[in-house]
Design a protein around this motif. Structure first.
Motif, PDB file in Angstrom:
ATOM      1  N   ALA A  94       0.749  -1.191  -0.124  1.00  0.00           N
ATOM      2  CA  ALA A  94      -0.104   0.062  -0.021  1.00  0.00           C
ATOM      3  C   ALA A  94       0.786   1.132   0.125  1.00  0.00           C
ATOM      4  N   VAL A  95       1.814   1.301   0.792  1.00  0.00           N
ATOM      5  CA  VAL A  95       3.090   2.377   0.381  1.00  0.00           C
ATOM      6  C   VAL A  95       3.247   2.655  -0.772  1.00  0.00           C
ATOM      7  N   GLY A  96       3.656   1.736  -1.709  1.00  0.00           N
ATOM      8  CA  GLY A  96       3.936   2.050  -3.003  1.00  0.00           C
ATOM      9  C   GLY A  96       2.531   2.439  -3.739  1.00  0.00           C
ATOM     10  N   ILE A  97       1.609   1.849  -3.512  1.00  0.00           N
ATOM     11  CA  ILE A  97       0.546   2.349  -4.045  1.00  0.00           C
ATOM     12  C   ILE A  97       0.244   3.857  -3.972  1.00  0.00           C
ATOM     13  N   LEU A 101      -0.991   6.743  -6.367  1.00  0.00           N
ATOM     14  CA  LEU A 101      -2.073   7.619  -6.151  1.00  0.00           C
ATOM     15  C   LEU A 101      -1.901   9.162  -6.030  1.00  0.00           C
ATOM     16  N   LEU A 102      -0.791   9.328  -5.269  1.00  0.00           N
ATOM     17  CA  LEU A 102      -0.424  11.043  -5.232  1.00  0.00           C
ATOM     18  C   LEU A 102      -0.338  11.687  -6.693  1.00  0.00           C
ATOM     19  N   LEU A 103      -0.324  10.790  -7.752  1.00  0.00           N
ATOM     20  CA  LEU A 103      -0.008  11.169  -9.014  1.00  0.00           C
ATOM     21  C   LEU A 103      -1.425  11.383  -9.733  1.00  0.00           C
ATOM     22  N   GLY A 104      -2.470  10.676  -8.988  1.00  0.00           N
ATOM     23  CA  GLY A 104      -3.692  10.602  -9.350  1.00  0.00           C
ATOM     24  C   GLY A 104      -3.787   9.326 -10.625  1.00  0.00           C
ATOM     25  N   GLU A 105      -3.036   8.452 -10.262  1.00  0.00           N
ATOM     26  CA  GLU A 105      -3.128   7.298 -11.401  1.00  0.00           C
ATOM     27  C   GLU A 105      -3.087   6.102 -10.309  1.00  0.00           C
ATOM     28  N   ILE A 106      -3.171   4.865 -11.054  1.00  0.00           N
ATOM     29  CA  ILE A 106      -3.010   3.546 -10.390  1.00  0.00           C
ATOM     30  C   ILE A 106      -2.370   2.572 -10.916  1.00  0.00           C
ATOM     31  N   ASP A 107      -2.140   1.581 -10.435  1.00  0.00           N
ATOM     32  CA  ASP A 107      -1.254   0.696 -10.589  1.00  0.00           C
ATOM     33  C   ASP A 107      -1.963  -0.881 -10.093  1.00  0.00           C
ATOM     34  N   LEU A 108      -2.381  -1.628 -11.081  1.00  0.00           N
ATOM     35  CA  LEU A 108      -2.986  -2.689 -10.959  1.00  0.00           C
ATOM     36  C   LEU A 108      -2.238  -3.999 -11.158  1.00  0.00           C
ATOM     37  N   SER A 320       8.386   3.010 -10.497  1.00  0.00           N
ATOM     38  CA  SER A 320       9.315   2.050  -9.843  1.00  0.00           C
ATOM     39  C   SER A 320       9.488   1.699  -8.515  1.00  0.00           C
ATOM     40  N   ILE A 321       9.052   3.090  -7.738  1.00  0.00           N
ATOM     41  CA  ILE A 321       8.615   2.567  -6.117  1.00  0.00           C
ATOM     42  C   ILE A 321       7.650   1.830  -5.872  1.00  0.00           C
ATOM     43  N   ALA A 322       6.652   1.765  -6.705  1.00  0.00           N
ATOM     44  CA  ALA A 322       5.611   0.985  -6.395  1.00  0.00           C
ATOM     45  C   ALA A 322       5.935  -0.459  -6.627  1.00  0.00           C
ATOM     46  N   GLY A 323       6.631  -0.833  -7.846  1.00  0.00           N
ATOM     47  CA  GLY A 323       7.130  -2.103  -8.008  1.00  0.00           C
ATOM     48  C   GLY A 323       8.140  -2.507  -7.005  1.00  0.00           C
TER      49      GLY A 323
END
Length: 426
Positions: A94-97, A101-108, A320-323
């Protein structure tokens, strides 16, 4: 004759000047009016849609009261410790997500990426005999590279993040299955590096109480020094009494949690690592230029570009941080089950990760959130899951309740955003 005396300068607009004389920053009301100032400030925030973490904290209190009244084991030392360990894997992801989300985007793709990380560790360390520490590094690096690939297609090529990461979800799921081979499951050493992530506890009572003391003292010093800096700069600052009250509340919570942990097996290593990550990422977002650029992008891409921010580089780095955190979360999940299998990263994991970030207070519209939201959100989700499990309630009901909580949170987020626009703050 000319003069540099500012008091002799003519007043162009007497009415405006009169209003300027009495204008007071609302944040100073606390200092000037005491308790009445707190009340006025609270009302101002509510009218402006600045709810903060209040709904989540109230929700957590209600959850604890309800489940404890239904089953006295809910707040037992063992159950609290189990909740603390279980929530770390989802919380890390969730930290990576939250960064995305702060960019207003999503990573599925984070669920599948977490499964790949577990598979990489298992294949390298068990099947090929690689040093486990090195295998862990490779697994985390693989998550960072995968995230950067997603970011490249989104930021450089211009493909929608939703479509890119949806494709990534499917591709990396297949890649994980390919790595695991025909058996589909590779067992890990429960006493190894990955195994100890969720099974190691600091049994000495001083560890839990020491961490609580460090947290309380660290918070007080940080808040106090920040107040002094703001006062020296002549900008609104938090009054000392406010800092003391917040410190006391944190102390009650921290030492209460430490007491509970010491009644069972001690301080979980998993929780320590999670808190370190939260402190570090919060510092990055709130205290560095890189973090400010992320918030700026979430507010307005075009304004950020005109301000000289390298939009492409920031976007790629965020994915990359999210990954990276998806991979770290995958290692914790592998530790939890002591294996990497075909079910890794599947099920309701993706839903829970996104829900944890949003329920914790991160806006789906970008530009608002903190990594500490991951802690609050995942506490809500895992507490509900454990509470329902103690009551023997079936999984379908668990899904429905979690979905309802997520919907309520999104509705609150939407209403808050509209309220802020009405108040002229968005």
């Amino acid at each position: 004759m000319t003069t540099t005396d500012k008091t002799s300068a003519p007043v162009v607009n007497p009415e405006a000047a009169k209003g300027a004389d009495i204008a007071v920053d609302p944040r100073l009301l606390v200092r000037e009016q005491g308790f009445a100032g707190y009340l006025s400030e609270f009302k101002r925030k509510m009218r402006g849609g600045d709810l903060g973490s209040i709904p989540v904290i109230i929700g957590l209190i209600i959850i604890c009261v309800v489940f404890q009244s239904l089953n006295s084991e809910f707040l037992s030392a063992k159950n609290v410790s189990d909740i603390a360990v279980t929530m770390v894997a989802t919380g890390m992801m969730a930290v990576g997500i939250i960064f995305v989300l702060l960019l207003g985007e999503i990573d599925l793709s984070v669920g599948s990426v977490s499964g790949v990380a577990g598979a990489v560790v298992a294949v390298l360390s068990v099947t090929h005999g690689m040093n486990e520490w090195l295998a862990v590094v490779v697994a985390i690096a693989s998550g960072a590279v995968i995230g950067a690939i997603h970011g490249f297609f989104f930021a450089r090529i211009g493909a929608p993040a939703f479509a890119v990461t949806l494709a990534g979800l499917l591709f990396w799921l297949g890649f994980m299955l390919q790595l695991l081979g025909d058996t589909g499951t590779i067992n890990l050493d429960s006493d190894g590096v990955v195994g100890n992530l969720t099974t190691y506890y600091f049994s000495d009572v001083a560890a839990a109480y020491g961490l609580a003391a460090v947290a309380v003292i660290g918070y007080f010093l940080s808040a106090f020094l920040d107040t002094r800096r703001r006062e020296a700069a002549g900008v609104p600052s938090r009054p000392v009494v406010d800092i003391v009250v917040r410190t006391v509340i944190l102390a009650l919570f921290s030492f209460g949690a430490a007491f509970m942990f010491n009644q069972y097996r001690g301080l979980p290593l998993a929780l320590v690592l999670f808190l370190v990550v939260l402190v570090g990422t919060d510092f990055v977002l709130r205290r560095t230029s890189y973090g400010r650029k992320i918030f700026a992008l979430g507010g307005s891409v075009e304004a950020s570009r005109r301000a000289g921010i390298n939009v492409t580089a920031i976007r790629i780095s965020v994915f990359s941080i999210a990954g990276t955190f998806a991979a770290i979360g995958g290692l914790f999940w592998a530790s939890k089950i002591a294996a990497a299998n075909q079910g890794s990263g599947g099920g309701d994991l993706l839903m829970n990760v996104i829900a944890a970030a949003v329920i914790g207070g991160t806006s789906l519209f970008g530009g608002r959130g903190r990594t500490w939201n991951a802690l609050l959100g995942v506490m809500v989700i895992v507490s509900i899951q454990y509470g329902l499990a103690l009551e023997g309630i079936a999984t379908p009901i668990n899904y429905m309740i979690t979905g309802a909580v997520l919907l309520i949170t999104v509705v609150i987020d939407s209403i808050t955003r509209k309220t802020q626009k009405t108040a002229g703050r968005a």
